[in-house]
Enzyme design. Structure first.
Site, PDB file in Angstrom:
ATOM      1  N   CYS A   1       0.815  -1.226   0.000  1.00  0.00           N
ATOM      2  CA  CYS A   1       0.000   0.000   0.000  1.00  0.00           C
ATOM      3  C   CYS A   1       0.844   1.270   0.000  1.00  0.00           C
ATOM      4  CB  CYS A   1      -0.942   0.019   1.198  1.00  0.00           C
ATOM      5  SG  CYS A   1      -2.311  -1.122   1.012  1.00  0.00           S
TER       6      CYS A   1
HETATM    7  N1  COA Z   1     -20.363  -8.938   7.671  1.00  0.00           N
HETATM    8  C1  COA Z   1     -20.925  -9.016   8.911  1.00  0.00           C
HETATM    9  N2  COA Z   1     -20.213  -9.190  10.025  1.00  0.00           N
HETATM   10  C2  COA Z   1     -18.868  -9.313   9.910  1.00  0.00           C
HETATM   11  C3  COA Z   1     -18.225  -9.243   8.658  1.00  0.00           C
HETATM   12  C4  COA Z   1     -19.025  -9.062   7.508  1.00  0.00           C
HETATM   13  N3  COA Z   1     -18.498  -8.989   6.278  1.00  0.00           N
HETATM   14  N4  COA Z   1     -16.901  -9.376   8.845  1.00  0.00           N
HETATM   15  C5  COA Z   1     -16.711  -9.518  10.156  1.00  0.00           C
HETATM   16  N5  COA Z   1     -17.911  -9.484  10.812  1.00  0.00           N
HETATM   17  C6  COA Z   1     -18.148  -9.611  12.251  1.00  0.00           C
HETATM   18  C7  COA Z   1     -17.093 -10.460  12.922  1.00  0.00           C
HETATM   19  O1  COA Z   1     -17.436 -11.829  12.850  1.00  0.00           O
HETATM   20  C8  COA Z   1     -17.101  -9.928  14.340  1.00  0.00           C
HETATM   21  O2  COA Z   1     -18.170 -10.519  15.029  1.00  0.00           O
HETATM   22  P1  COA Z   1     -18.020 -10.862  16.614  1.00  0.00           P
HETATM   23  O3  COA Z   1     -17.821  -9.524  17.271  1.00  0.00           O
HETATM   24  O4  COA Z   1     -19.306 -11.526  16.909  1.00  0.00           O
HETATM   25  O5  COA Z   1     -16.801 -11.728  16.709  1.00  0.00           O
HETATM   26  C9  COA Z   1     -17.444  -8.452  14.155  1.00  0.00           C
HETATM   27  O6  COA Z   1     -18.053  -8.335  12.867  1.00  0.00           O
HETATM   28  C10 COA Z   1     -16.214  -7.560  14.196  1.00  0.00           C
HETATM   29  O7  COA Z   1     -15.210  -8.100  13.323  1.00  0.00           O
HETATM   30  P2  COA Z   1     -13.784  -7.489  13.148  1.00  0.00           P
HETATM   31  O8  COA Z   1     -13.038  -8.228  12.068  1.00  0.00           O
HETATM   32  O9  COA Z   1     -13.138  -7.394  14.471  1.00  0.00           O
HETATM   33  O10 COA Z   1     -14.184  -6.043  12.555  1.00  0.00           O
HETATM   34  P3  COA Z   1     -13.489  -4.645  12.711  1.00  0.00           P
HETATM   35  O11 COA Z   1     -14.450  -3.754  13.386  1.00  0.00           O
HETATM   36  O12 COA Z   1     -12.096  -4.752  13.210  1.00  0.00           O
HETATM   37  O13 COA Z   1     -13.402  -4.169  11.175  1.00  0.00           O
HETATM   38  C11 COA Z   1     -11.814  -4.065   9.350  1.00  0.00           C
HETATM   39  C12 COA Z   1     -12.714  -4.954  10.202  1.00  0.00           C
HETATM   40  C13 COA Z   1     -10.999  -4.973   8.446  1.00  0.00           C
HETATM   41  C14 COA Z   1     -12.710  -3.177   8.492  1.00  0.00           C
HETATM   42  C15 COA Z   1     -10.912  -3.209  10.238  1.00  0.00           C
HETATM   43  O14 COA Z   1     -10.261  -4.000  11.193  1.00  0.00           O
HETATM   44  C16 COA Z   1      -9.850  -2.473   9.465  1.00  0.00           C
HETATM   45  O15 COA Z   1     -10.129  -1.687   8.590  1.00  0.00           O
HETATM   46  N6  COA Z   1      -8.575  -2.667   9.818  1.00  0.00           N
HETATM   47  C17 COA Z   1      -7.452  -2.043   9.147  1.00  0.00           C
HETATM   48  C18 COA Z   1      -7.414  -2.535   7.772  1.00  0.00           C
HETATM   49  C19 COA Z   1      -6.296  -1.999   6.967  1.00  0.00           C
HETATM   50  O16 COA Z   1      -5.995  -0.845   6.931  1.00  0.00           O
HETATM   51  N7  COA Z   1      -5.641  -2.858   6.276  1.00  0.00           N
HETATM   52  C20 COA Z   1      -4.598  -2.450   5.447  1.00  0.00           C
HETATM   53  C21 COA Z   1      -4.765  -3.190   4.204  1.00  0.00           C
HETATM   54  S1  COA Z   1      -3.663  -2.541   3.065  1.00  0.00           S
END
Ligand code: COA
Length: 373
Positions: A156
């Site tokens: 990225c």
């Molecule tokens: N639809 C519905 N629910 C979902 C889901 C989806 N697509 N994906 C995950 N969930 C659920 C999970 O199962 C979890 O449920 P639980 O609380 O019952 O265990 C809950 O939502 C939270 O999941 P989590 O993965 O912890 O979500 P989050 O709030 O951390 O958001 C991201 C996920 C990826 C959007 C976030 O962590 C993020 O943006 N991180 C940084 C990413 C980044 O910059 N990456 C760099 C890539 S270059």
């Protein structure tokens, strides 16, 4: 030291896009088919049932509403779940070359330049569609540019690292006008069958022209006051795809040959590093926080951007201070901060300053402090 400017930027946006609702409908159809097919094993406790995705979750967790893609039908086809981009013959322009040429032409136009003025091309992206010849050399040929060209990948942060390489080339004298392009086909490395990440990425290409201030003719110039790069090894964002480790024929081991991340850890670990880097960078250049008009941040997650901007500014950012494009484009890897810069620069007045900053796998962080001329 030679003063260097960004003299033009360009953007190629694919014609097809997928809304969260369309993506989730296809994903959930895939999930239901999986659970029906494996009903007996699920009931016997041998296989975990898949869970449905949700459009409201995606928007709340990430700020993403839709994404542009190079091929929509293949991604939404539940028997495929990946873009359908047939291989082209060696005599045709490759897809990344085609994208880069379109973005480059806009950057050249805005800079008042033609391809004949370019004497170096850097193709900086998270994924190259082949190992060699370098994409950049094909792009050089398609544009009719001279000099030399090479590819580089810092995930990225590829664009900001490419920007520093371009500045160094102009300062060091190895090139006069450098074109840096970022053809990101992120849909090619995304696991559309993974609920945690199927919504994250989109496709796009950005282009930036870098040259000496003294000879630039553009009416869209930003002086590059400084660039700063940082890397720190982490396994929290990873893609193991490579020519030494293809999945076996059964598909076992295929998942980690696509994008995988520990999103929560990335969020917690990277945001403070990014805010610290921007604060240190502007301080080194004697730019006060109050003198930063705009933050063109990497576009992965709206909550990350708001947190970084709040830490740097010491208060909540106004929307125009840290523009968001990920709602429409999703995460476009290295191109994200450049899209934000391209779309939100024409209102800047002479003397106003801003910071481009990317962050991602590696970990890697790159920043460039700019002043509008
Ligand atoms: N639809 C519905 N629910 C979902 C889901 C989806 N697509 N994906 C995950 N969930 C659920 C999970 O199962 C979890 O449920 P639980 O609380 O019952 O265990 C809950 O939502 C939270 O999941 P989590 O993965 O912890 O979500 P989050 O709030 O951390 O958001 C991201 C996920 C990826 C959007 C976030 O962590 C993020 O943006 N991180 C940084 C990413 C980044 O910059 N990456 C760099 C890539 S270059």
């Amino acid at each position: 030291m030679t003063d260097v400017v960004i003299s033009g930027t360009g953007l190629y946006t694919p014609s097809e896009s997928i809304s969260n609702e369309e993506l989730v409908e296809a994903f959930n159809a895939y999930v239901n088919r999986f659970n029906e097919t494996h009903q007996a094993e699920i009931e016997a406790g041998e296989v975990e049932p898949m869970a449905e995705s949700s459009a409201p979750f995606i928007e709340k967790a990430s700020g993403i509403r839709s994404r542009f893609v190079m091929n929509k039908s293949g991604i939404l086809d539940i028997s495929r779940m990946c873009p359908s981009l047939p291989e082209r013959s060696n005599d045709e322009d490759s897809i990344q070359c085609e994208m880069a040429v379109k973005a480059a032409r806009e950057a050249l136009d805005r800079a008042g330049r033609t391809a004949a003025d370019v004497d170096a091309i850097i193709c900086a992206a998270s994924n190259m569609q082949r190992a060699y010849p370098a994409m950049a050399v094909e792009i050089q040929n398609a544009l009719g540019a001279g000099g030399f060209a090479y590819d580089m990948n810092v995930a990225c942060s590829s664009a900001t690292f490419g920007l520093q390489a371009a500045v160094d080339a102009v300062r060091g004298g190895s090139a006069k006008v450098v074109l840096m392009v970022n053809p990101e086909i992120c849909s090619g490395h995304l696991n559309f069958a993974d609920r945690d990440s199927h919504f994250i990425f989109g496709d796009v290409c950005t282009a930036v022209l870098v040259e000496k201030k003294a000879t630039a003719v553009s009416v869209h110039q930003f002086e590059i006051l400084g660039t700063k790069l940082q890397t720190q090894y982490s396994n929290n964002i990873r893609n193991n795809f490579g020519f030494l480790n293809r999945a076996d024929e059964s598909g076992v081991g295929a998942e980690d040959k696509l994008f995988v991340q520990n999103g929560r850890k990335v969020f917690k670990e990277v945001c403070p590093m990014v805010a610290d880097q921007i604060s240190a960078h502007i301080e080194e250049l004697d730019v006060p926080v109050a003198g930063v008009k705009r933050l063109w941040l990497h576009q992965a997650n709206i909550n990350m951007n708001n947190l970084v901007a709040r830490k740097v500014l010491g208060r909540d950012p106004e929307p125009e201070e840290a523009p968001i494009i990920l709602d429409e484009y999703a995460n476009t890897s290295s191109a994200g901060s450049i899209i934000a810069f391209h779309k939100y620069q024409d209102d800047m007045k002479a003397g106003e300053q801003g910071v481009i900053c990317s962050f991602g796998a590696g970990y890697s962080i790159g920043s460039a402090v700019l002043r509008k001329l």
